[in-house]
Motif scaffolding. Structure first.
Motif, PDB file in Angstrom:
ATOM      1  N   LEU B 156      46.918  33.510  45.256  1.00  0.00           N
ATOM      2  CA  LEU B 156      47.971  32.533  45.519  1.00  0.00           C
ATOM      3  C   LEU B 156      47.595  31.176  44.933  1.00  0.00           C
ATOM      4  CD1 LEU B 156      48.662  34.744  47.572  1.00  0.00           C
ATOM      5  CD2 LEU B 156      49.129  32.961  49.267  1.00  0.00           C
ATOM      6  N   THR B 157      48.477  30.628  44.118  1.00  0.00           N
ATOM      7  CA  THR B 157      48.268  29.269  43.630  1.00  0.00           C
ATOM      8  C   THR B 157      49.336  28.394  44.267  1.00  0.00           C
ATOM      9  OG1 THR B 157      47.345  30.074  41.563  1.00  0.00           O
ATOM     10  CG2 THR B 157      48.176  27.810  41.573  1.00  0.00           C
ATOM     11  N   GLU B 158      48.887  27.348  44.915  1.00  0.00           N
ATOM     12  CA  GLU B 158      49.823  26.516  45.661  1.00  0.00           C
ATOM     13  C   GLU B 158      50.622  25.632  44.709  1.00  0.00           C
ATOM     14  OE1 GLU B 158      48.013  24.041  48.604  1.00  0.00           O
ATOM     15  OE2 GLU B 158      49.894  23.798  49.700  1.00  0.00           O
ATOM     16  N   LEU B 159      51.932  25.729  44.797  1.00  0.00           N
ATOM     17  CA  LEU B 159      52.807  24.825  44.051  1.00  0.00           C
ATOM     18  C   LEU B 159      53.559  24.014  45.087  1.00  0.00           C
ATOM     19  CD1 LEU B 159      54.136  27.272  41.293  1.00  0.00           C
ATOM     20  CD2 LEU B 159      52.165  25.729  41.189  1.00  0.00           C
ATOM     21  N   GLU B 160      54.497  23.165  44.597  1.00  0.00           N
ATOM     22  CA  GLU B 160      55.171  22.248  45.508  1.00  0.00           C
ATOM     23  C   GLU B 160      55.826  22.922  46.729  1.00  0.00           C
ATOM     24  OE1 GLU B 160      57.334  18.679  43.767  1.00  0.00           O
ATOM     25  OE2 GLU B 160      55.142  18.592  43.906  1.00  0.00           O
ATOM     26  N   GLU B 189      60.499  27.713  35.667  1.00  0.00           N
ATOM     27  CA  GLU B 189      60.095  26.449  36.286  1.00  0.00           C
ATOM     28  C   GLU B 189      58.760  26.634  37.040  1.00  0.00           C
ATOM     29  OE1 GLU B 189      59.598  22.849  37.179  1.00  0.00           O
ATOM     30  OE2 GLU B 189      61.072  23.561  35.691  1.00  0.00           O
ATOM     31  N   ASP B 190      58.633  27.753  37.760  1.00  0.00           N
ATOM     32  CA  ASP B 190      57.380  28.056  38.479  1.00  0.00           C
ATOM     33  C   ASP B 190      56.222  28.152  37.494  1.00  0.00           C
ATOM     34  OD1 ASP B 190      58.811  28.304  40.854  1.00  0.00           O
ATOM     35  OD2 ASP B 190      59.050  30.488  40.631  1.00  0.00           O
ATOM     36  N   VAL B 191      56.459  28.841  36.381  1.00  0.00           N
ATOM     37  CA  VAL B 191      55.394  29.015  35.392  1.00  0.00           C
ATOM     38  C   VAL B 191      54.967  27.659  34.849  1.00  0.00           C
ATOM     39  CG1 VAL B 191      54.796  30.018  33.147  1.00  0.00           C
ATOM     40  CG2 VAL B 191      56.093  31.362  34.811  1.00  0.00           C
ATOM     41  N   ALA B 192      55.934  26.801  34.567  1.00  0.00           N
ATOM     42  CA  ALA B 192      55.611  25.462  34.061  1.00  0.00           C
ATOM     43  C   ALA B 192      54.803  24.696  35.105  1.00  0.00           C
ATOM     44  CB  ALA B 192      56.894  24.712  33.723  1.00  0.00           C
ATOM     45  N   ALA B 193      55.199  24.803  36.358  1.00  0.00           N
ATOM     46  CA  ALA B 193      54.484  24.110  37.440  1.00  0.00           C
ATOM     47  C   ALA B 193      53.070  24.659  37.584  1.00  0.00           C
ATOM     48  CB  ALA B 193      55.250  24.262  38.754  1.00  0.00           C
ATOM     49  N   PHE B 194      52.947  25.982  37.451  1.00  0.00           N
ATOM     50  CA  PHE B 194      51.640  26.633  37.526  1.00  0.00           C
ATOM     51  C   PHE B 194      50.713  26.064  36.451  1.00  0.00           C
ATOM     52  CE2 PHE B 194      48.723  29.935  36.070  1.00  0.00           C
ATOM     53  CZ  PHE B 194      48.156  30.388  37.254  1.00  0.00           C
ATOM     54  N   LYS B 195      51.260  25.922  35.225  1.00  0.00           N
ATOM     55  CA  LYS B 195      50.438  25.426  34.124  1.00  0.00           C
ATOM     56  C   LYS B 195      50.023  23.975  34.363  1.00  0.00           C
ATOM     57  CE  LYS B 195      53.190  26.992  30.774  1.00  0.00           C
ATOM     58  NZ  LYS B 195      53.686  27.440  29.453  1.00  0.00           N
ATOM     59  N   ARG B 196      50.950  23.162  34.884  1.00  0.00           N
ATOM     60  CA  ARG B 196      50.617  21.757  35.170  1.00  0.00           C
ATOM     61  C   ARG B 196      49.496  21.677  36.194  1.00  0.00           C
ATOM     62  NH1 ARG B 196      56.143  21.093  35.065  1.00  0.00           N
ATOM     63  NH2 ARG B 196      56.347  21.062  37.340  1.00  0.00           N
ATOM     64  N   ARG B 197      49.651  22.480  37.198  1.00  0.00           N
ATOM     65  CA  ARG B 197      48.668  22.477  38.284  1.00  0.00           C
ATOM     66  C   ARG B 197      47.286  22.899  37.746  1.00  0.00           C
ATOM     67  NH1 ARG B 197      46.651  23.002  43.970  1.00  0.00           N
ATOM     68  NH2 ARG B 197      44.789  24.094  43.344  1.00  0.00           N
ATOM     69  N   PHE B 198      47.298  23.890  36.904  1.00  0.00           N
ATOM     70  CA  PHE B 198      46.043  24.401  36.367  1.00  0.00           C
ATOM     71  C   PHE B 198      45.334  23.342  35.536  1.00  0.00           C
ATOM     72  CE2 PHE B 198      43.147  27.201  34.202  1.00  0.00           C
ATOM     73  CZ  PHE B 198      42.808  28.058  35.247  1.00  0.00           C
ATOM     74  N   LYS B 199      46.132  22.624  34.754  1.00  0.00           N
ATOM     75  CA  LYS B 199      45.556  21.598  33.883  1.00  0.00           C
ATOM     76  C   LYS B 199      44.972  20.459  34.728  1.00  0.00           C
ATOM     77  CE  LYS B 199      46.648  18.649  30.002  1.00  0.00           C
ATOM     78  NZ  LYS B 199      47.758  17.950  29.369  1.00  0.00           N
ATOM     79  N   ALA B 200      45.727  20.051  35.723  1.00  0.00           N
ATOM     80  CA  ALA B 200      45.270  18.949  36.583  1.00  0.00           C
ATOM     81  C   ALA B 200      43.956  19.337  37.262  1.00  0.00           C
ATOM     82  CB  ALA B 200      46.325  18.637  37.632  1.00  0.00           C
ATOM     83  N   ARG B 201      43.890  20.589  37.698  1.00  0.00           N
ATOM     84  CA  ARG B 201      42.674  21.039  38.373  1.00  0.00           C
ATOM     85  C   ARG B 201      41.512  21.032  37.406  1.00  0.00           C
ATOM     86  NH1 ARG B 201      40.524  26.223  38.874  1.00  0.00           N
ATOM     87  NH2 ARG B 201      39.077  26.497  40.621  1.00  0.00           N
TER      88      ARG B 201
END
Ligand SMILES: Cc1cc2nc3c(=O)[nH]c(=O)nc-3n(C[C@H](O)[C@H](O)[C@H](O)COP(=O)(O)OP(=O)(O)OC[C@H]3O[C@@H](n4cnc5c(N)ncnc54)[C@H](O)[C@@H]3O)c2cc1C
Ligand code: SF4
Ligand code: SF4
Ligand code: SF4
Ligand code: SF4
Ligand code: SF4
Ligand code: FES
Lengths: 287, 343, 261
Positions: B156-160, B189-201
C-alpha cells in the motif's frame, strides 16, 4: 488461500532432527578420550548413510545437547559409525557417561570432507596433532582400503604424552606394514617407557623425504599449531592448494543457518571444515 | 502488476476483514511513550501507519527469539515441536526495508537445507507492505532496499485520499477480491500521484552510505586500528543484533525436566558481539577482542553476506543506530574505513 | 541410580535465595522426590551433615563462622553451587569493602559492638565454586533449570549475555539511551528477562556483572550524561563491588578528565 503446510511433511525432512543410534561400543583410549561406535536403530538409515573422510556428524546426548564430532571410521567399512570423543564440556562429558546399549541422536553427515577424488594418484602426507588424529584416521583407513588409488602414504602424528596417543594399538600394527609410513612423536616423555620420538610434531619433518610435486598434505592440528606446521610445508615447496586443513569452529546447526561457524564469507560447517591453505591466506582469521 | 485503490475511510473495514482470514499483526504503540512494535491487532483503530521503525523487526514472527524445536523423552527420542507452525497470519504495515530483509532470511533459511520451522511460518503468513517516510537514520536507498518489487502479497502506498495497492501474489489478490467493495480501479490520476509521491520520498533521504567497492575496501581494512578503537566503545550488549532485521544467528539450548527423562530443545537469538559466540573447546576464542567482534558484525553485513548471497546484508533500516546504547553508527564507521572522516 | 545427596546452606544474607526454592510450589514435590535432601537448615529440623553430591550455598562470607561452614561444605560436596548475588559476588553487603572495617562496625553497631566480622566476600574468595546462579534473589526459572540439569548429570549452561539483550527482545524503551537514566543493564548478567526495565525502572545490576562487562564504556557514557563519578561507581557496584571493575572505572575517569582538560 494457500494451504497451510502440513507439519507432518515438514517433520519428515527436518534437518535438525536427530536420528536414534545405539552406542554399541565405548572404548576408553586415554584419560579423557574414548572411541564410540554407533549404529542407527533404523537399519535402512544406516545403509543409506554414506560419507567421506573428513565429514562430521552432530551427536546428541539426550537431555544435554548436541556437538559436532568428526567421523573417524571410514566409508570403506560400512555398517557402523565411529567417533573419537574428548571430554571437554557438557555434551562430551555426557557422551562419556553412556554405557553400551544407550541411545544417542545422530544427524549428518555434514561438511565437505576431504576431496578424495582429487587426491587420487597422489602421495598423501597426513599431519595430525592431538585429537586431529580422529578425522585423519578416517582418511588413513580410506587410503589403505583403496591402496591402489594413492601413492605413498605417510602419517606424522604428535601427541602430548605417550598416554595421549590415540589409536595406539592400531597404529603400531600399521608401523609393520611396508606400504605406509607411520611416524609418531610425543611432546613429553616424563614417565619414560616411550620407545619412539620425543618432540613436537614438526620435528617429524627432519629428514623426511617428500616429493612435494606429487603430494597432498593434510593438516589436522589444534588451532594454535597451524602456524608451526604450515611453514614446514612451504619450505618444501608445497603450494597453497596442495595443503588441506581441517578447522574447528563453534557450531550450533551444522547446516549453514546459525552463523556461529562463519569465517569471512565461508561457513565452516558447509564449505569446510576442510579448507586449503590458499583459502586461509585469503580469508583473514581462518587460521 | 495488478493494482487497486483502497478508499482511505475503508481501511478500518479492510483490516477488520483481514482478521477473519488469520491472526492480524501490525505496528501499534506500546504504552503511551513506548516504541512501535508489531503485535496482534485487537482494534484496527490502534494500527499505526506512519510509524518510523518498530523496535524488533519482522523476523520475530519467523525466527522467534526463543523457538521450540524438539521435545525429547528417553522413550521417544526427539520429536519435532510443530504446534503453531500452521497458524494463518497476516502482517500488515511492513516497510520495504523489512520486506527486503525477509528476503535475506529466505536465502539463509529456505536455501541449502530448508528450515522447516521458518518455512512453515513463512508459507502460512501473508505480508502487506506500506509506504514510509524516511527519517534521519534511514539509509535503505543506499543499499537497494527502499523499494521492493516482490516479497509481498499487497503493498500500500499512501496517496491523498486513499491507498495505491500493488498486488504481489494471487493470495494478495484474493484479499482484495474478498472485500472488493472497499476498492476501486486505479486511475491515471492515481498513477501520476503515485509517481509524485515516490519522487518526493526519494529526495527526502538524508543519510547515505557509499557502498561502491565496499567489500574490497573492507578487505583492505581488515587489520585497521579503527576496529580496536571503536570496539572499546561497544558495550557488547548484542542489542544491534536483536533489533537487526537481517541478523539471524542463533544458539541451541537443551532444557531437561526434573524427571531427567524428558525436556525440550530450543534455539534462541545469538549475536556475534557476545564473547561466547566464537569460543570452542579448550577455551580458544577466535574473536577474543571486542573490536574483532564489532568487525565481524560490520563485515558480515557489508562484505561476507554480499559475497555469499550476492546482495547487501544490511537493509539500511537504521535500527542498530537508533537503539545502540553506546551510540555506535555503522554508516559513520564505514565512512571512517573509507577514509572520509577521521575520528 | 541413587538419588543425589543435596545440601542447602545459607551464610550471611537474607535467605531470599533459599526462599525462592521453597516458593517453587508446583515443583517442590517433584524436587523432593528426585533428590535425597540431607541438609536444609532453613526448612528442616534434622539435618544430616554427610558427604554430598551437590551443595547449594547462599549468602556471603562475612563472619569466621561462615568461612568454617563453607570450608566444611566444600570438603564434603562433589559440586558446590553458589546461589544468589551475595554468594556469587559478595552482594550488597560487600559494597563498602573499600572502607575501613572498624569504622564501619562503629557506624553500624554503635556501642553494642559485634563479635567478629570479615569484609563480606563471595564464596569464590575462599573455595572453588563449580557453578554460579546470581540474582537478588535468584530467578526461579534458572534455579529449576539448573536443578534439572544437575539431576541429569550436567553442569547448567551459563548465561553469557547481559540484561540489555533480553530488554531489546522485550521491546522496551531503552532507559539509558532514550531517557538518560543510569541503567546497569549493559553490564549485568541476563537471565531475569529484563525484569526492571520491563517495569520502566532501570536495572540496578542485582545479578552482578556479565562476563567481560565493558564498564569503562558505560562509565564514560554515564559521565557524558552528567552523572558524577562517585555516583556511577556506587551504583554500578551496589551488588557486586568487583575490585578490577572498579579499577577500570577509575582509570576511565582519569582518561576522561584528561580528555576534557
Ligand atoms: C567440524 C568439527 C569436528 C570436531 N570433531 C571432534 C572430534 O572428532 N572429537 C571431539 O572430541 N571433538 C570434536 N570437535 C570438537 C567438539 O565439537 C567440541 O569439543 C564440543 O562441541 C564441546 O561441546 P561440549 O558440550 O562438550 O562442551 P561445552 O560445555 O559446550 O564447552 C565447550 C568449551 O567451551 C568452553 N566453555 C564452556 N563453559 C565455559 C565457561 N564456563 N567458561 C569458559 N569457557 C567455557 C570450554 O572451553 C569448553 O571446553 C569437533 C568440532 C568441529 C567443529
Ligand atoms: S548495540 Fe551498540 S553497544 Fe550494543 S553490541 Fe551493538 S554496537 Fe555494541
Ligand atoms: S545493520 Fe543496522 S541498518 Fe542495517 S539492517 Fe541491520 S539494523 Fe538495519
Ligand atoms: S554474524 Fe553477527 S551480524 Fe551477522 S547475522 Fe550473525 S549476529 Fe548478525
Ligand atoms: S533500558 Fe537498560 S537494560 Fe534495557 S536496553 Fe537500555 S540499558 Fe539495556
Ligand atoms: S533488571 Fe537488573 S536489577 Fe532488575 S532483576 Fe534484572 S538484573 Fe536485577
Ligand atoms: S554451524 Fe551453524 S552455520 Fe555453521
Amino acid at each position: 488461500m494457500r494451504e497451510a503446510t502440513a507439519p507432518a511433511a515438514a517433520a519428515a525432512e527436518n534437518p535438525y532432527q536427530p536420528h536414534r543410534a545405539k552406542l554399541v561400543k565405548l572404548e576408553p583410549f586415554t584419560a579423557d578420550t574414548a572411541l564410540l561406535r554407533l549404529e542407527f536403530l533404523d537399519r535402512e538409515r544406516g545403509e543409506r548413510f554414506t560419507y567421506r573422510p573428513g565429514q562430521f556428524i552432530q551427536v546428541s546426548a539426550l537431555g544435554t545437547g548436541e556437538a559436532p564430532i568428526s567421523l573417524c571410521s571410514s566409508p570403506t567399512r560400512p555398517g557402523y559409525l565411529e567417533i573419537c570423543v574428548r571430554r571437554v564440556g557438557r555434551v562430551t562429558q555426557a557422551l562419556h557417561r553412556l554405557s553400551p546399549g544407550a541411545l544417542v541422536g545422530v544427524r549428518g553427515p555434514y561438511g565437505n570432507g576431504f576431496p578424495v577424488e582429487k587426491m587420487r594418484g597422489k602421495d598423501l602426507l597426513l599431519i595430525a596433532g592431538g585429537l586431529g588424529m580422529a578425522p585423519l584416521r578416517s582418511l588413513l583407513w580410506y587410503a589403505l582400503d583403496r591402496r591402489g588409488d594413492f601413492g605413498r602414504v605417510t602419517l606424522l602424528y604428535g601427541a602430548r604424552t605417550p598416554r595421549d596417543v590415540l589409536f595406539r594399538g592400531e597404529l603400531q600394527e600399521l608401523e609393520n606394514r611396508s606400504d605406509v609410513r607411520i611416524l609418531i612423536t610425543v611432546d613429553r616423555n616424563e614417565e619414560g617407557g616411550w620407545p619412539g620420538r620425543v618432540g613436537v610434531v614438526t620435528t617429524l619433518f627432519e629428514g623426511l623425504e617428500v616429493d612435494s610435486a606429487r603430494t597432498v598434505a593434510v593438516i589436522c592440528v589444534p588451532p594454535v599449531a597451524f602456524k608451526f606446521v604450515v611453514p614446514k610445508l612451504l619450505e618444501r615447496n608445497f603450494k597453497g592448494e596442495q595443503i588441506l586443513m581441517s578447522l574447528e569452529r563453534k557450531m550450533q546447526c551444522g547446516i549453514g543457518k546459525c552463523g556461529n561457524c562463519n569465517v569471512g564469507s565461508k561457513h565452516t560447517c558447509l564449505d569446510g571444515p576442510v579448507f586449503t591453505y590458499w583459502d586461509a591466506m585469503n580469508v583473514p582469521g581462518m587460521i | 502488476m495488478q493494482t487497486a485503490f483502497l478508499f482511505r475511510e475503508k481501511l478500518g473495514q479492510f483490516l477488520a476483514g483481514l482478521r477473519r482470514v488469520g491472526t492480524l499483526l501490525a505496528p501499534q504503540r506500546r504504552g503511551k511513550e513506548g516504541h512501535h512494535a508489531f503485535s496482534e491487532v485487537e482494534d484496527p483503530q490502534e494500527v499505526v501507519l506512519d510509524y518510523t521503525r518498530t523496535l524488533l523487526p519482522l523476523k520475530k514472527y519467523f525466527l522467534p527469539p526463543q523457538d521450540l524445536l524438539f521435545r525429547f523423552s528417553v522413550a521417544e527420542g526427539y520429536q519435532m515441536a510443530a504446534e503453531g507452525l500452521a497458524e494463518k497470519r497476516i502482517v500488515f504495515g511492513v516497510h520495504s526495508c523489512d520486506l527486503r530483509a525477509l528476503q535475506n532470511l529466505d536465502l539463509v533459511f529456505l536455501g541449502g537445507y530448508p528450515d522447516p520451522y521458518y518455512a512453515a511460518r513463512r508459507e502460512n503468513t501473508l505480508l502487506i507492505g506500506v509506504s514510509c517516510t524516511p527519517d534521519e537514520l534511514c539509509f535503505c536507498a543506499s543499499v537497494g532496499a527502499d523499494s521492493v518489487t516482490e516479497g509481498y502479497d499487497l503493498f500500500l502506498t499512501e496517496l491523498e485520499d486513499g491507498y495505491f495497492v500493488e498486488i504481489g501474489s494471487s493470495a494478495g489478490n484474493d484479499l482484495v477480491q474478498e472485500q472488493k467493495e472497499l476498492f476501486r480501479e486505479v486511475t491515471d490520476e492515481d498513477v501520476a500521484a503515485f509517481k509524485r509521491r515516490f519522487k518526493a520520498r526519494h529526495q527526502s533521504f538524508r543519510r547515505h552510505l557509499e557502498t561502491s567497492g565496499l567489500p574490497r575496501i573492507m578487505s583492505l581494512e581488515h587489520a585497521s586500528s579503527i576496529w580496536a578503537s571503536r570496539g572499546e566503545e561497544c558495550l557488547g550488549c548484542g542489542g544491534c543484533s536483536m533489533v537487526c532485521p537481517t541478523c539471524y544467528c542463533f544458539s541451541v539450548a537443551e532444557v531437561p525436566n526434573l524427571d531427567g527423562q524428558s525436556g525440550v530443545r530450543y534455539r534462541q537469538w545469538d549475536s556475534c558481539l557476545f564473547k561466547d559466540y566464537s569460543v570452542v573447546a579448550g577455551g580458544h576464542n577466535f574473536r577474543p577482542q571486542r573490536g574483532e567482534r564489532l568487525r565481524q558484525r560490520i563485515f558480515h553485513k557489508h562484505k561476507d553476506f554480499p559475497e555469499r548471497y550476492g546482495r547487501s546484508g544490511c537493509v539500511g533500516c537504521g535500527r542498530c543506530i537508533a537503539f545502540c546504547p553506546a551510540g555506535l553508527d555503522v554508516t559513520e564507521i564505514i565512512r571512517q574505513l573509507r577514509g572520509e572522516i577521521i575520528a | 541410580m541413587a538419588k543425589p545427596r543435596i545440601g542447602i546452606y545459607g551464610l550471611t544474607g537474607c535467605a531470599g535465595d533459599e526462599l525462592v526454592l521453597l516458593n517453587c510450589e508446583d515443583e517442590l514435590l517433584e524436587i523432593v522426590a528426585a533428590v535425597d535432601l540431607k541438609s536444609f537448615v532453613t526448612a528442616q529440623s534434622h539435618p544430616e551433615e554427610c558427604e554430598l553430591d551437590v551443595a547449594f550455598v547462599g549468602g556471603a562470607v562475612a563472619q569466621p563462622h561462615d568461612r568454617e561452614v563453607l570450608l566444611d561444605v566444600r570438603r564434603r560436596a562433589g559440586l558446590l553451587i553458589a546461589i544468589g548475588t551475595c554468594a556469587v559476588w559478595g552482594g550488597v553487603a560487600g559494597a563498602k569493602n573499600d572502607q575501613d572495617r572498624a569504622a564501619l562496625k562503629r557506624l553500624v553497631y554503635r556501642e553494642a559492638g559485634y563479635p567478629e566480622s570479615l569484609p563480606p566476600q563471595p564464596l569464590s574468595a575462599y573455595v572453588q565454586v563449580d557453578f554460579s546462579l546470581p540474582g537478588c534473589p535468584i530467578e526461579k526459572k534458572q534455579l529449576l533449570y539448573s536443578l534439572a540439569a544437575l539431576l541429569h548429570g550436567d553442569l547448567p549452561q551459563r548465561i553469557g549475555y547481559p540484561v540489555c539483550t533480553e530488554c531489546r527482545i522485550a521491546e522496551n524503551v531503552c532507559l539509558l539511551k532514550e531517557r538518560g537514566l543510569l541503567c546497569c543493564g549493559p553490564l549485568t548478567q541476563g537471565g531475569c528477562g529484563a525484569r526492571c526495565p520491563s517495569h520502566n525502572r532501570p536495572c540496578a545490576g542485582c545479578r552482578g556483572p556479565v562476563e567481560e562487562a565493558n564498564v569503562a564504556a558505560e562509565y564514560r557514557i554515564l559521565l557524558e550524561k552528567g552523572y558524577g563519578p562517585e555516583e556511577i561507581v556506587r551504583r554500578l557496584g551496589t551488588f557486586a563491588r568487583v575490585p578490577h571493575l572498579v579499577e577500570l572505572m577509575e582509570k576511565e575517569g582519569k582518561k576522561h578528565a584528561q580528555d576534557i582538560a
